[in-house]
Design an enzyme around this catalytic site. Structure first.
Site, mmCIF file in Angstrom:
data_model
loop_
_atom_site.group_PDB
_atom_site.id
_atom_site.type_symbol
_atom_site.label_atom_id
_atom_site.label_comp_id
_atom_site.label_asym_id
_atom_site.label_seq_id
_atom_site.Cartn_x
_atom_site.Cartn_y
_atom_site.Cartn_z
ATOM 1 N N LEU A 1 0.842 -1.194 0.000
ATOM 2 C CA LEU A 1 0.000 0.000 0.000
ATOM 3 C C LEU A 1 0.877 1.244 0.000
ATOM 4 O O LEU A 1 1.967 1.257 0.582
ATOM 5 C CB LEU A 1 -0.936 -0.015 1.210
ATOM 6 N N GLY B 1 1.056 -5.194 1.298
ATOM 7 C CA GLY B 1 0.034 -5.202 0.250
ATOM 8 C C GLY B 1 0.477 -5.943 -0.992
ATOM 9 O O GLY B 1 -0.348 -6.551 -1.685
ATOM 10 N N ASN C 1 4.508 -7.749 6.491
ATOM 11 C CA ASN C 1 5.452 -7.155 7.457
ATOM 12 C C ASN C 1 4.872 -5.962 8.209
ATOM 13 O O ASN C 1 5.621 -5.159 8.778
ATOM 14 C CB ASN C 1 6.719 -6.720 6.722
ATOM 15 N N GLU C 2 3.567 -5.825 8.234
ATOM 16 C CA GLU C 2 2.939 -4.624 8.804
ATOM 17 C C GLU C 2 3.407 -4.293 10.219
ATOM 18 O O GLU C 2 3.570 -3.131 10.560
ATOM 19 C CB GLU C 2 1.407 -4.772 8.799
HETATM 20 C C1 LIG Z 1 -8.170 -2.561 13.446
HETATM 21 C C2 LIG Z 1 -8.257 -2.239 11.987
HETATM 22 C C3 LIG Z 1 -6.931 -2.379 11.267
HETATM 23 C C4 LIG Z 1 -7.019 -1.841 9.871
HETATM 24 C C5 LIG Z 1 -5.713 -1.942 9.136
HETATM 25 C C6 LIG Z 1 -4.641 -1.110 9.704
HETATM 26 C C7 LIG Z 1 -3.695 -0.491 8.999
HETATM 27 C C8 LIG Z 1 -3.785 -0.380 7.528
HETATM 28 C C9 LIG Z 1 -2.638 -0.908 6.775
HETATM 29 C C10 LIG Z 1 -2.580 -2.372 6.901
HETATM 30 C C11 LIG Z 1 -2.073 -3.036 5.681
HETATM 31 C C12 LIG Z 1 -0.815 -2.389 5.172
HETATM 32 C C13 LIG Z 1 -0.265 -2.830 4.030
HETATM 33 C C14 LIG Z 1 0.926 -2.200 3.422
HETATM 34 O O1 LIG Z 1 1.257 -2.541 2.322
HETATM 35 S S1 LIG Z 1 1.821 -0.966 4.263
HETATM 36 C C15 LIG Z 1 3.273 -0.739 3.213
HETATM 37 C C16 LIG Z 1 4.319 -1.804 3.491
HETATM 38 N N1 LIG Z 1 5.440 -1.656 2.592
HETATM 39 C C17 LIG Z 1 6.722 -1.709 2.992
HETATM 40 O O2 LIG Z 1 7.040 -1.886 4.154
HETATM 41 C C18 LIG Z 1 7.770 -1.504 1.935
HETATM 42 C C19 LIG Z 1 8.469 -0.179 2.141
HETATM 43 N N2 LIG Z 1 9.461 0.028 1.105
HETATM 44 C C20 LIG Z 1 10.658 -0.608 1.111
HETATM 45 O O3 LIG Z 1 10.981 -1.423 1.955
HETATM 46 C C21 LIG Z 1 11.586 -0.277 -0.031
HETATM 47 O O4 LIG Z 1 11.146 0.931 -0.613
HETATM 48 C C22 LIG Z 1 11.638 -1.361 -1.118
HETATM 49 C C23 LIG Z 1 10.254 -1.725 -1.567
HETATM 50 C C24 LIG Z 1 12.387 -2.567 -0.590
HETATM 51 C C25 LIG Z 1 12.407 -0.779 -2.330
HETATM 52 O O5 LIG Z 1 13.640 -0.310 -1.872
HETATM 53 P P1 LIG Z 1 14.507 0.610 -2.849
HETATM 54 O O6 LIG Z 1 14.533 0.005 -4.197
HETATM 55 O O7 LIG Z 1 15.764 0.926 -2.132
HETATM 56 O O8 LIG Z 1 13.649 1.928 -3.010
HETATM 57 P P2 LIG Z 1 13.451 3.079 -1.905
HETATM 58 O O9 LIG Z 1 13.264 2.484 -0.564
HETATM 59 O O10 LIG Z 1 14.487 4.117 -2.110
HETATM 60 O O11 LIG Z 1 12.009 3.656 -2.330
HETATM 61 C C26 LIG Z 1 11.891 4.450 -3.519
HETATM 62 C C27 LIG Z 1 10.865 5.514 -3.217
HETATM 63 O O12 LIG Z 1 9.590 4.852 -2.994
HETATM 64 C C28 LIG Z 1 9.097 5.204 -1.706
HETATM 65 N N3 LIG Z 1 8.351 4.083 -1.173
HETATM 66 C C29 LIG Z 1 8.816 2.843 -0.934
HETATM 67 N N4 LIG Z 1 7.826 2.041 -0.472
HETATM 68 C C30 LIG Z 1 6.695 2.821 -0.405
HETATM 69 C C31 LIG Z 1 5.338 2.587 0.001
HETATM 70 N N5 LIG Z 1 4.918 1.402 0.413
HETATM 71 N N6 LIG Z 1 4.490 3.636 -0.056
HETATM 72 C C32 LIG Z 1 4.890 4.865 -0.473
HETATM 73 N N7 LIG Z 1 6.172 5.158 -0.900
HETATM 74 C C33 LIG Z 1 7.057 4.123 -0.839
HETATM 75 C C34 LIG Z 1 10.323 5.556 -0.898
HETATM 76 O O13 LIG Z 1 9.990 6.365 0.226
HETATM 77 C C35 LIG Z 1 11.154 6.291 -1.939
HETATM 78 O O14 LIG Z 1 10.584 7.556 -2.091
HETATM 79 P P3 LIG Z 1 11.527 8.833 -2.457
HETATM 80 O O15 LIG Z 1 12.219 8.420 -3.733
HETATM 81 O O16 LIG Z 1 10.558 9.966 -2.604
HETATM 82 O O17 LIG Z 1 12.468 8.978 -1.299
#
Ligand SMILES: CCCCC/C=C\CCCC/C=C/C(=O)SCCNC(=O)CCNC(=O)[C@H](O)C(C)(C)COP(=O)(O)OP(=O)(O)OC[C@H]1O[C@@H](n2cnc3c(N)ncnc32)[C@H](O)[C@@H]1OP(=O)(O)O
Length: 301
Positions: free
Chosen positions: A107, A152, A176-177
């Site tokens: 997400l 997500g 990994n939330e």
């Molecule tokens: C009681 C009721 C409960 C209801 C539910 C409660 C909560 C709701 C949510 C529950 C479900 C959540 C699901 C999710 O999916 S949360 C997101 C989880 N994702 C992650 O943890 C991944 C985060 N990202 C990374 O680990 C890394 O970016 C990578 C995917 C391994 C890629 O690494 P790399 O190639 O080194 O790229 P960068 O890290 O430099 O990232 C590039 C730019 O993209 C931005 N980024 C990365 N991931 C996200 C994301 N998920 N969302 C938005 N933006 C993201 C990152 O900040 C960089 O941005 P920049 O270039 O502007 O600095």
């Protein structure tokens, strides 16, 4: 189901008539176009009939840099899925990524951080819709997982009928939330339990496990791990195996197995949205998201 209803004007504007060969219906060459360019697309989603497999479409996610599931991206995915579901020339979809090394970063955190309740509600509705659309699809849906797939991204993979993961140690997959200080909602949990069993899911969810390919195979979160250059061909050969089954019997069986899980959300979609909005709006959760986003930025040095 009219999916564009309720979308913001910007989102509707994004989904202008598709860039496709005039007169080319999905999967069929336009009259007089020879083999034609038989694809349709939107800014972030490219759908191409698989030239080597009749009735199969390859859906490429291309929302750089990390295929984070923003509202616009979710909307384009939903519209593409709806078009494929409605086009009877297609029986299967291979979902893959055009972003090198990343299947989907999950997400889009910026859709949940610093946003007002109305936006969060709209966003969560689209997240629910994507899951339901993939999880209950009548088509055979195979994940050709060619990159890292946290949260997500893992949910999208789990919602496929079959998962092929590239054997690259960087391409971890998992819900990994908890590492972000948030939690996976019950329907994320349900899909993981259905896939890897209760104890393994309980441990993985609490510890926010991201499984490298060998562990992902061993625990059952993916069905096959292959060399990176064989992911697409393996997905195609598995698709052929699944498409050898008569569609109607397979679809009824898929529904038999999956509908109870989907119904748990369908029976309480609004409550789930309200729960999400309340949870994500908490100061402590917003702080966790801020810390996590800062960590991502610092990582870049
Ligand atoms: C009681 C009721 C409960 C209801 C539910 C409660 C909560 C709701 C949510 C529950 C479900 C959540 C699901 C999710 O999916 S949360 C997101 C989880 N994702 C992650 O943890 C991944 C985060 N990202 C990374 O680990 C890394 O970016 C990578 C995917 C391994 C890629 O690494 P790399 O190639 O080194 O790229 P960068 O890290 O430099 O990232 C590039 C730019 O993209 C931005 N980024 C990365 N991931 C996200 C994301 N998920 N969302 C938005 N933006 C993201 C990152 O900040 C960089 O941005 P920049 O270039 O502007 O600095």
């Amino acid at each position: 189901m009219a999916l564009t209803v309720g979308l913001r004007p910007l989102t509707r504007a994004l989904l202008r008539p598709w860039a496709r060969v005039p007169g080319a219906a999905l999967g069929r060459p336009a009259a007089g176009s020879g083999d034609g360019v038989r694809c349709f697309g939107s800014p972030r989603v490219l759908v191409e009939p698989d030239p080597a497999a009749v009735g199969v479409a390859v859906m490429k996610m291309r929302n750089p840099p990390v295929n984070s599931l923003s509202l616009e991206f979710l909307t384009e995915l939903l519209i593409s899925l709806e078009k494929l579901e409605n086009d009877k020339t297609f029986r299967g979809i291979i979902i893959t990524s055009d972003c090198p090394g990343i299947f989907s970063a999950g997400l889009d955190l910026l859709e949940m951080y610093g946003r007002d309740p109305a936006h969060c509600a709209e966003y969560w509705k689209a997240v629910q819709e994507l899951w339901l659309r993939v999880y209950l699809s009548n088509l055979v849906v195979i994940g050709a997982i060619n990159g890292i797939s946290p949260a997500g991204g893992c949910l999208l993979s789990l919602s496929c009928d079959y998962r092929v993961l590239a054997n690259n140690p960087k391409y971890a997959i998992g819900l990994n939330e908890t590492l972000l200080g948030i939690i996976a909602p019950f329907w994320f949990k349900d899909v993981l339990v259905n896939t890897i069993g209760h104890r393994a899911a309980e441990r993985a969810l609490q510890l926010g496990f991201l499984f490298p390919p060998s562990d992902a195979l061993q625990v059952g979160i993916v069905d096959q791990v292959v060399p990176e250059d064989q992911v697409q061909s393996t997905a195609r050969s598995v698709m052929a195996q699944w498409l050898a089954i008569p569609d109607h019997a397979r679809q009824l069986t898929k529904n038999l197995v999956r509908k109870p899980t989907a119904d748990r959300l369908l029976q309480q979609r609004d409550a789930d949205i309200q729960n999400f909005v309340r949870f994500i709006s908490r100061d402590s959760i917003q702080k966790s998201l801020h810390v996590y986003l800062e960590k991502l930025k610092q990582k870049k040095g």
